[in-house]
Design a protein around this motif. Structure first.
Motif, mmCIF file in Angstrom:
data_model
loop_
_atom_site.group_PDB
_atom_site.id
_atom_site.type_symbol
_atom_site.label_atom_id
_atom_site.label_comp_id
_atom_site.label_asym_id
_atom_site.label_seq_id
_atom_site.Cartn_x
_atom_site.Cartn_y
_atom_site.Cartn_z
ATOM 1 N N ASN A 258 0.870 -1.184 0.000
ATOM 2 C CA ASN A 258 0.000 0.000 0.000
ATOM 3 C C ASN A 258 0.905 1.231 0.000
ATOM 4 O O ASN A 258 1.852 1.306 0.782
ATOM 5 C CB ASN A 258 -0.893 0.010 1.252
ATOM 6 C CG ASN A 258 -1.825 1.225 1.286
ATOM 7 O OD1 ASN A 258 -2.427 1.576 0.271
ATOM 8 N ND2 ASN A 258 -1.921 1.878 2.427
ATOM 9 N N PHE A 263 4.981 -5.156 2.232
ATOM 10 C CA PHE A 263 5.002 -6.106 3.348
ATOM 11 C C PHE A 263 5.127 -7.491 2.711
ATOM 12 O O PHE A 263 4.239 -7.899 1.945
ATOM 13 C CB PHE A 263 3.688 -5.961 4.134
ATOM 14 C CG PHE A 263 3.525 -6.896 5.296
ATOM 15 C CD1 PHE A 263 4.530 -7.059 6.235
ATOM 16 C CD2 PHE A 263 2.340 -7.615 5.471
ATOM 17 C CE1 PHE A 263 4.364 -7.920 7.327
ATOM 18 C CE2 PHE A 263 2.163 -8.464 6.549
ATOM 19 C CZ PHE A 263 3.180 -8.615 7.474
ATOM 20 N N PHE A 309 -0.091 -12.780 4.595
ATOM 21 C CA PHE A 309 0.130 -11.725 3.597
ATOM 22 C C PHE A 309 -1.069 -11.521 2.683
ATOM 23 O O PHE A 309 -1.095 -10.583 1.898
ATOM 24 C CB PHE A 309 1.365 -12.044 2.751
ATOM 25 C CG PHE A 309 2.622 -12.091 3.575
ATOM 26 C CD1 PHE A 309 3.266 -10.924 3.929
ATOM 27 C CD2 PHE A 309 3.135 -13.301 4.020
ATOM 28 C CE1 PHE A 309 4.414 -10.955 4.704
ATOM 29 C CE2 PHE A 309 4.280 -13.341 4.795
ATOM 30 C CZ PHE A 309 4.919 -12.165 5.141
ATOM 31 N N SER A 311 -3.606 -10.222 3.135
ATOM 32 C CA SER A 311 -4.376 -9.255 3.911
ATOM 33 C C SER A 311 -4.491 -7.977 3.086
ATOM 34 O O SER A 311 -3.785 -7.797 2.104
ATOM 35 C CB SER A 311 -3.674 -9.001 5.241
ATOM 36 O OG SER A 311 -2.298 -8.838 5.023
ATOM 37 N N GLN A 312 -5.369 -7.110 3.506
ATOM 38 C CA GLN A 312 -5.506 -5.805 2.854
ATOM 39 C C GLN A 312 -4.772 -4.798 3.711
ATOM 40 O O GLN A 312 -5.000 -4.733 4.926
ATOM 41 C CB GLN A 312 -6.982 -5.441 2.741
ATOM 42 C CG GLN A 312 -7.739 -6.367 1.829
ATOM 43 C CD GLN A 312 -9.233 -6.045 1.778
ATOM 44 O OE1 GLN A 312 -10.038 -6.846 2.205
ATOM 45 N NE2 GLN A 312 -9.604 -4.899 1.240
ATOM 46 N N LEU A 313 -3.892 -4.050 3.086
ATOM 47 C CA LEU A 313 -3.149 -3.020 3.811
ATOM 48 C C LEU A 313 -3.766 -1.679 3.416
ATOM 49 O O LEU A 313 -3.704 -1.291 2.244
ATOM 50 C CB LEU A 313 -1.671 -3.102 3.424
ATOM 51 C CG LEU A 313 -0.703 -2.193 4.164
ATOM 52 C CD1 LEU A 313 -0.770 -2.378 5.673
ATOM 53 C CD2 LEU A 313 0.735 -2.435 3.690
ATOM 54 N N THR A 323 -3.550 0.003 8.431
ATOM 55 C CA THR A 323 -4.241 -1.103 9.095
ATOM 56 C C THR A 323 -4.150 -2.335 8.211
ATOM 57 O O THR A 323 -4.342 -2.247 7.007
ATOM 58 C CB THR A 323 -5.732 -0.731 9.304
ATOM 59 O OG1 THR A 323 -5.802 0.443 10.114
ATOM 60 C CG2 THR A 323 -6.506 -1.859 9.975
ATOM 61 N N LEU A 324 -3.861 -3.467 8.836
ATOM 62 C CA LEU A 324 -3.876 -4.736 8.105
ATOM 63 C C LEU A 324 -5.210 -5.415 8.384
ATOM 64 O O LEU A 324 -5.580 -5.606 9.542
ATOM 65 C CB LEU A 324 -2.766 -5.659 8.620
ATOM 66 C CG LEU A 324 -1.432 -5.744 7.896
ATOM 67 C CD1 LEU A 324 -0.550 -6.772 8.589
ATOM 68 C CD2 LEU A 324 -1.550 -6.057 6.415
ATOM 69 N N LEU A 326 -6.844 -8.751 8.199
ATOM 70 C CA LEU A 326 -6.294 -10.120 8.104
ATOM 71 C C LEU A 326 -7.377 -11.180 8.271
ATOM 72 O O LEU A 326 -8.396 -10.947 8.924
ATOM 73 C CB LEU A 326 -5.278 -10.323 9.238
ATOM 74 C CG LEU A 326 -4.056 -9.419 9.246
ATOM 75 C CD1 LEU A 326 -3.836 -8.855 10.637
ATOM 76 C CD2 LEU A 326 -2.834 -10.171 8.754
ATOM 77 N N LEU A 340 2.663 -10.591 14.575
ATOM 78 C CA LEU A 340 1.802 -9.429 14.312
ATOM 79 C C LEU A 340 1.775 -8.469 15.508
ATOM 80 O O LEU A 340 1.837 -7.246 15.341
ATOM 81 C CB LEU A 340 0.380 -9.888 13.977
ATOM 82 C CG LEU A 340 0.177 -10.447 12.560
ATOM 83 C CD1 LEU A 340 -1.169 -11.162 12.446
ATOM 84 C CD2 LEU A 340 0.280 -9.331 11.511
ATOM 85 N N ILE A 350 2.599 0.248 9.784
ATOM 86 C CA ILE A 350 1.492 -0.662 10.131
ATOM 87 C C ILE A 350 1.240 -0.586 11.636
ATOM 88 O O ILE A 350 2.065 -1.011 12.444
ATOM 89 C CB ILE A 350 1.787 -2.112 9.697
ATOM 90 C CG1 ILE A 350 2.082 -2.150 8.185
ATOM 91 C CG2 ILE A 350 0.609 -3.030 10.040
ATOM 92 C CD1 ILE A 350 2.407 -3.514 7.622
ATOM 93 N N LEU A 353 -4.441 -3.797 13.550
ATOM 94 C CA LEU A 353 -4.812 -5.111 13.003
ATOM 95 C C LEU A 353 -6.327 -5.255 13.110
ATOM 96 O O LEU A 353 -6.916 -4.914 14.130
ATOM 97 C CB LEU A 353 -4.159 -6.232 13.820
ATOM 98 C CG LEU A 353 -2.645 -6.140 14.033
ATOM 99 C CD1 LEU A 353 -2.192 -7.241 15.001
ATOM 100 C CD2 LEU A 353 -1.893 -6.262 12.706
#
Ligand code: SUG
Length: 447
Positions: A258, A263, A309, A311-313, A323-324, A326, A340, A350, A353
């Motif tokens: 992002n 990441f 990984f 995940s949306q960043l 924010t991740l 997950l 994490l 980051i 979470l």
């Protein structure tokens, strides 16, 4: 509200969501083959994730499911007769083909296509190439409908350029945004687009992998050309064969980005140091922030199992903190969760979470990032998209009720032979086209 936003379009899970074990090299798909699926729960999980992102203040879109079973494909394969007769014949003579034509795989919107924002393209339009998904038969039947859907949502040629899916078979195999990342300081700026490929078929000895390397270099370079990307702002990188062999069938299983943050698992790329150097060169003054997770901290196996990984960043609100988003599975994996908790205390962007339950999709190898397609839009472009496809509280409630009305609670492999399932699926989609106000959209509505 910033003037240029990154919107996430999530694939709404179709009513025929099932576990058919169709995706060689996707370990979750193989492991859960023939398990009982829960289509209603799957769709609700997906909708809840969309609602959560909307509540966090992000712009959220919806991609509607494709028509399944896909009778046009079965007819193309030589099956004749009424729709019911065809289902009967195929379930007796070629059940694997029936399962492929029943897959709800268009839910994984990260594979719908590659999108380049207008800040990156030569003609200043947002460019779309639907993915041909040539590596897996059940996915290769998605491209035409995806193309139609893109043109329905982004229906203004002044702002949006639509390309056909690439021709050329597996040599031009393209899996869309799952192998595509974009780096920038802020979304309105010219970005650097990173294309990650697993195979290179021409002019180089082919590196062989145990599992299919789905994305080809030839496809990635063709897309960059079609989208009119600047050569000095485009980077090609090879996915590490080790990752593909460990079940990382798309790059988004081992890395996410992002803005100027990458990441990644330390083994994600074939030639990592060279890649980072090339990315930094392309970015110029923009500092690249690389967060690498060592294999000794989170093994490749754990990363792929937990989908850390995938995940949306995202940036929630205007804050620089990220924010991740997950999958729950990454909280349930002790090593990953420990990592994490430590990560958010470190000096990286980051800071937060959020865990989401997308278990039904996860069992087919689709985490939070697989379910979304990122589309960067400025104010004018945003004003041109079909507003019905933007998710807010009211649309969430309508779709949630629609799911309750039409979706089965459970689906087993044997249920695909039930001709009632075809009728149920069509009744659901018919009502969905009314909800979205798009008239007769699906092939069965035009027959
Ligand atoms: O193509 N699974 C999908 C999962 C796609 C995940 N997408 C991203 N990583 N972006 C695939 O492998 C399984 C279907 C089945 O087995 O029933 C499947 O197609």
């Amino acid at each position: 509200m910033p003037t240029v936003v990154e919107m996430n379009f999530d694939g709404l899970v179709g009513s025929t969501h099932n576990y058919a074990g169709l995706a060689d090299g996707n370990l979750a798909s193989t492991k859960h083959a023939k398990l009982v699926s829960h289509p209603r729960q799957a769709a609700k999980e997906g909708l809840s994730k969309m609602l959560r992102l909307h509540q966090l203040g992000l712009k959220q879109g919806v991609l509607i499911p494709q028509e399944r079973p896909h009778l046009p494909t079965l007819r193309h394969m030589g099956f004749v007769g009424t729709d019911r007769a065809i289902i009967d014949k195929v379930s007796n003579s070629a059940p694997h083909l029936l399962a492929m034509c029943y897959s709800a795989s268009s839910m994984w919107a990260a594979n719908a296509g590659t999108v380049s924002p207008s800040a990156d393209t030569a003609d200043g339009r947002v460019h779309f190439t639907p993915a041909n998904l040539k590596s897996m038969f059940h996915r290769s039947i998605e491209a035409d409908s995806t193309s139609k859907l893109f043109q329905t949502i982004f229906n203004n040629q002044q702002y949006f350029a639509h390309h056909d899916a690439l021709k050329g078979g597996v040599h031009f195999g393209d899996e869309g945004a799952a192998n595509h990342n974009r780096f920038c300081t802020s979304y309105d700026q010219q970005g650097v687009e990173l294309f990650v490929y697993g195979r290179r078929d021409f002019g180089e000895p082919r590196s062989s992998t145990k599992f299919p390397a789905r994305q080809s270099y030839e496809a990635s370079t063709a897309i960059a050309r079609r989208h009119g990307l600047r050569a000095d702002k485009t980077v090609m990188a090879r996915q590490s064969p080790q990752v593909i062999n460990a079940g990382g069938f798309h790059n988004d299983v081992v890395s996410v980005s992002n803005k100027n943050v990458l990441f990644m698992h330390e083994l994600a790329f074939a030639n990592k140091d060279d890649l980072i150097k090339r990315l930094c060169n392309a970015l110029g003054d923009v500092p690249l922030h690389v967060i690498q997770v060592p294999d000794s901290t989170v093994s490749l196996d754990n990363a792929i199992r937990s989908y850390l990984f995938n995940s949306q960043l995202v940036n929630v609100s205007d804050s620089a903190d990220m924010t991740l988003i997950l999958p729950l599975e990454s909280r349930e994996n002790a090593k990953v969760y420990e990592y994490l908790l430590n990560l958010v205390d470190q000096d990286t962007p980051i800071k937060n979470l959020e865990f989401v339950d997308v278990r039904q999709s996860m069992r087919n190898g689709g985490g939070p990032a697989c379910l979304r397609l990122r589309v960067v839009l400025n104010e004018q472009e945003l004003a041109q998209i079909n507003p019905k496809f933007i998710l807010d509280g009211p649309l969430f409630s309508i779709l949630d009720r629609w799911v309750d009305k039409h979706y089965r609670d459970e689906l087993r492999a044997a249920d695909l032979a039930d001709p009632d399932l075809l009728n149920e699926s069509r009744a659901a989609l018919d009502e969905l086209t009314q909800i979205m106000g798009i008239g007769s959209f699906y092939p069965f509505q035009q027959a």
